[in-house]
Scaffold this motif. Sequence first.
Motif, PDB file in Angstrom:
ATOM      1  N   LEU A  29     -69.115   9.012   5.628  1.00 51.87           N
ATOM      2  CA  LEU A  29     -69.343  10.417   5.932  1.00 51.87           C
ATOM      3  C   LEU A  29     -68.144  11.014   6.673  1.00 51.87           C
ATOM      4  CD1 LEU A  29     -71.025  12.974   6.461  1.00 51.87           C
ATOM      5  CD2 LEU A  29     -72.038  11.799   8.406  1.00 51.87           C
ATOM      6  N   MET A  30     -67.696  10.280   7.682  1.00 52.71           N
ATOM      7  CA  MET A  30     -66.573  10.776   8.464  1.00 52.71           C
ATOM      8  C   MET A  30     -65.346  10.907   7.578  1.00 52.71           C
ATOM      9  SD  MET A  30     -67.752  11.488  11.239  1.00 52.71           S
ATOM     10  CE  MET A  30     -67.464  11.350  12.945  1.00 52.71           C
ATOM     11  N   ARG A  31     -65.143   9.909   6.749  1.00 58.04           N
ATOM     12  CA  ARG A  31     -63.991   9.941   5.873  1.00 58.04           C
ATOM     13  C   ARG A  31     -64.064  11.124   4.919  1.00 58.04           C
ATOM     14  NH1 ARG A  31     -60.760   5.880   3.853  1.00 58.04           N
ATOM     15  NH2 ARG A  31     -62.103   4.194   4.522  1.00 58.04           N
ATOM     16  N   GLN A  32     -65.260  11.374   4.389  1.00 63.17           N
ATOM     17  CA  GLN A  32     -65.422  12.500   3.469  1.00 63.17           C
ATOM     18  C   GLN A  32     -65.088  13.831   4.131  1.00 63.17           C
ATOM     19  OE1 GLN A  32     -69.418  12.606   2.051  1.00 63.17           O
ATOM     20  NE2 GLN A  32     -69.126  10.806   0.760  1.00 63.17           N
ATOM     21  N   PHE A 322     -70.428  19.275   9.313  1.00 62.86           N
ATOM     22  CA  PHE A 322     -71.754  19.736   8.914  1.00 62.86           C
ATOM     23  C   PHE A 322     -71.855  19.802   7.394  1.00 62.86           C
ATOM     24  CE2 PHE A 322     -74.821  23.140   8.080  1.00 62.86           C
ATOM     25  CZ  PHE A 322     -75.883  22.759   8.870  1.00 62.86           C
ATOM     26  N   MET A 323     -70.828  20.397   6.780  1.00 58.96           N
ATOM     27  CA  MET A 323     -70.834  20.512   5.323  1.00 58.96           C
ATOM     28  C   MET A 323     -70.827  19.133   4.669  1.00 58.96           C
ATOM     29  SD  MET A 323     -70.328  23.867   4.501  1.00 58.96           S
ATOM     30  CE  MET A 323     -69.351  23.847   3.014  1.00 58.96           C
ATOM     31  N   ALA A 324     -69.976  18.241   5.217  1.00 53.63           N
ATOM     32  CA  ALA A 324     -69.879  16.905   4.638  1.00 53.63           C
ATOM     33  C   ALA A 324     -71.207  16.172   4.801  1.00 53.63           C
ATOM     34  CB  ALA A 324     -68.748  16.125   5.309  1.00 53.63           C
ATOM     35  N   ASN A 328     -73.200  14.430   1.825  1.00 51.41           N
ATOM     36  CA  ASN A 328     -73.443  13.005   1.890  1.00 51.41           C
ATOM     37  C   ASN A 328     -74.941  12.717   1.876  1.00 51.41           C
ATOM     38  OD1 ASN A 328     -74.166  10.599   3.576  1.00 51.41           O
ATOM     39  ND2 ASN A 328     -71.980  10.186   3.266  1.00 51.41           N
ATOM     40  N   GLY A 329     -75.667  13.429   2.726  1.00 46.95           N
ATOM     41  CA  GLY A 329     -77.103  13.175   2.839  1.00 46.95           C
ATOM     42  C   GLY A 329     -77.820  13.443   1.531  1.00 46.95           C
TER      43      GLY A 329
END
Lengths: 363, 506
Positions: A29-32, A322-324, A328-329
Amino acid sequence: MVIALVIVWAIFAYTTDGVFLEARNFSNLMRQSTITAILSVGMLMVIVTGHIDLSVGSLVGIAGGVAAVAQAWLGWGLELSILASLATALLIGALQGFLVAYLNIPAFIVTLGGLLAWRGAIKGISQGNTIPVQIPAFKSIGQGYIAAAVGIALAIAAVIAIVGVALWRERSRRRHGFGSGSQFRLAARILIPSILVVALVWAFNRYAGVPVPVLILVVVALAGAMLVEGTTFGRYLYAIGGNTDAARLSGVNVRRHTLAAFSIMGALAGLASIIYTARVGSAAPDAGRLLELDAIAACVIGGTSLMGGRGSVQGACLGALFMASLDNGMSLENYQDFAQDIVKGIILVAAVGIDMIGRRKNG
Amino acid sequence: MSDRNDSFILEMRGISKSFPGVRALDRVSFDLRAGEIHALVGENGAGKTTLMKILGGVYPQYEGEIYLDGQSERFKNVRDSARSGIAIIYQELSLVLDMSVAENIFLGRLPHRSGFVRWNKLYKDTDELLARLNLRLDPRTVVRNLGIGQQQMIEIAKALSQRSGILVLDEPTAALTDSETETLFAILNKLRDEGVAMIYISHKLKEVFRISDRITTLRDGRVVEACDTTDTSESRVIAGMVGREVSRVFPERASAPGEVIFEARDITVRDRVLSDRVLVERVSLSVRRGEALGIAGLMGAGRSDLLMALFGAHAGRVTGEIFIEGRRARIASPADAIRHGIGFVTEDRKRYGLVMDQTILKNITLAALRRLSGRFITRREREAAAGNQVISDLRIKTPSLQSIAGSLSGGNQQKTVLAKWLLTAPRVLLLDEPTRGIDVGAKQEIYALINRLAAEGLAIILVSSELPEVVGLCDRVIVLREGRIAGEFARLEATSEKVMQCAMGG
Ligand SMILES: Nc1ncnc2c1ncn2[C@@H]1O[C@H](COP(=O)(O)OP(=O)(O)OP(=O)(O)O)[C@@H](O)[C@H]1O
Ligand SMILES: [Mg+2]
């Protein structure tokens, strides 16, 4: 903003039975989020100045294409291909900034033209083909991790820096006769960021270590925040966006600062393109499409005013995260593509709407 | 209820309103009869505008009661209030700059037939309205191209066009010339005869005494006194406003001008669009260290354009030469001017002076950031220390440096612009209408400040529409007429009458 993020995380953690917050997914997620976040830092500066940059996605495409072409066709090395890519993006950003600042063409038009033209250019150069990345070291910029021990060392260094800065500011306050702030505030100023840093590194190390792009983002975000909040340059950007005439009459070189904001945006688009290309492992003709909208949305969700003059780097980065998180979710939950788009669209409007209502109450 | 007098068409009872850190109004009562002009006076930040914004539905949250014709009313928004027959001309103009005069006046009420605007009728109605105000203007003119005085007249026309029973004028004459003021007063008198009730807010007490039937004085959000105009005097009103006696004469100054520090030769300024239209023609002037030079003239005589040109803000359409301390200076931008030690307190604080959304601190340090803070890295504490100093010097009324500039009262915003330029530590200070919208006490402070700065060796160029101010403060007065110098007076020979006559071309 932080609250909204926590709520979204809690919801996804619940609906995915905790998969969402597992070490592996958290790292992903962080990477995205890094690419959008890096772009949003540049976008913030452009928007704060009262402009907009719609060409960012195409810029990522062409700059990534340049890096891949340099490696695949020209046989250039790692440093040279990165440099070529950054320089291309910087020059394009500067060119667009020049058209906006010195020829008074509205940014919307200049960068809309850019969006089309640069996309066309990369399609033309690549002949519609996807160009693979040749150098393994290049790929690790997008895919690699930092060894756990190095991560820990960096965390320690960060904590030391946080303490140092807090104490230095405290001393400066006292020296200018503002009395010492409360001990409680000082403690909060040291503890909250320190704990955050340590917790993040720990969370990353539970999986494979801090991802390289995340480290790059941290550097970009810190530098960006320092630039807009702690320098005369940043203050002038806000003044220009808030009231261009007043800024000019106060001696601000409006044109040069506008040019600079677009140039920085260009350079950051170059940086984002390197991470993007490295992560995907190749440069496709449609790489980076719609990224401009993600970056603008991240800024706006993070409290940036499209009218100019208001917004923060922290907000923009949180907006990107937030968008990522939504992306991801929803992917984890196997939402279909169309549903993801609908949800994102609604949330974007709702987030800004709630923000506006809150602001009206205070005002 | 029994004590309510039914001849009041408006009664405000026990109105209180607080903003974060300020109690702007504290149980204020105010009433209004049909066919009277009720003046509302008070220092900057006393709460006059806030009271009117409550009446106008801008602030729906307040304590207290409002009665219209004896009926209790609570305005939830601007439209509620307008529908009840209240028209308000606010201190801060609210025109759409890129629309025409006619569109602005009839905004929201454009004459139309089945959805299509009837342009001919619109322009005809506007023409009639403008004629009533003695304004010779094409209704199609875009408002952005008008000066602030004419914009003020458009606001007045807009309010008149609503034919309201209650008309509120918040500082209507601050930007008007004497002749425009006369026209306005003639209209107000006529409206009074027609039974319109008016609330008149002004810092110009002479006007207040001329036009009003009653005067209510506010101080720090409270009513000090309300009485008939004939029962009071200027000095009593002033004492009520500021809570102390204020001298009304211009402070004396031993003037001993030194060598010439600033000189302009043959300054010519052309219009931005029509380059054969000349706004200022071959004006030459010089100022000495410690000298105050006044520039008088009617609205549109080119005073502001001249200052803008001297400051490098009209780059590209100015010819002429500027010398500073005898050396030729190239001033192609405001940044150049600041570097040469020139400061410019601009007219029209909303458009040119302040970044309204930003804090007071950020506004006042904007022009001097490099000097006050750091060349590149800013130093918040150093800035705040300098900011606090100048805020208390100028007695700007605000809870803190971190308040938003837009939340200050009009007069305090004006002082904030002044603070910004004082922080640049200028050698030459250009002042364009520096006391516009400023109360009597603060005016005295600003006069004293101008004298102090001159005594410290600054050269000052002052443009003001208030002739007594120009004549009383300046060592020398230059009169501009239609962009050219029409005359020059030394301090001893300058009187308001002579200067006026020269400005009008008599
Ligand atoms: N929107 C706002 N937010 C916060 N404070 C405000 C706001 N509007 C007004 N104030 C404060 O309320 C007080 C009264 O302001 P107001 O504008 O009514 O003064 P005023 O009597 O009209 O003064 P002036 O003669 O300078 O126009 C001031 O201290 C001002 O700073
Ligand atoms: Mg006011």
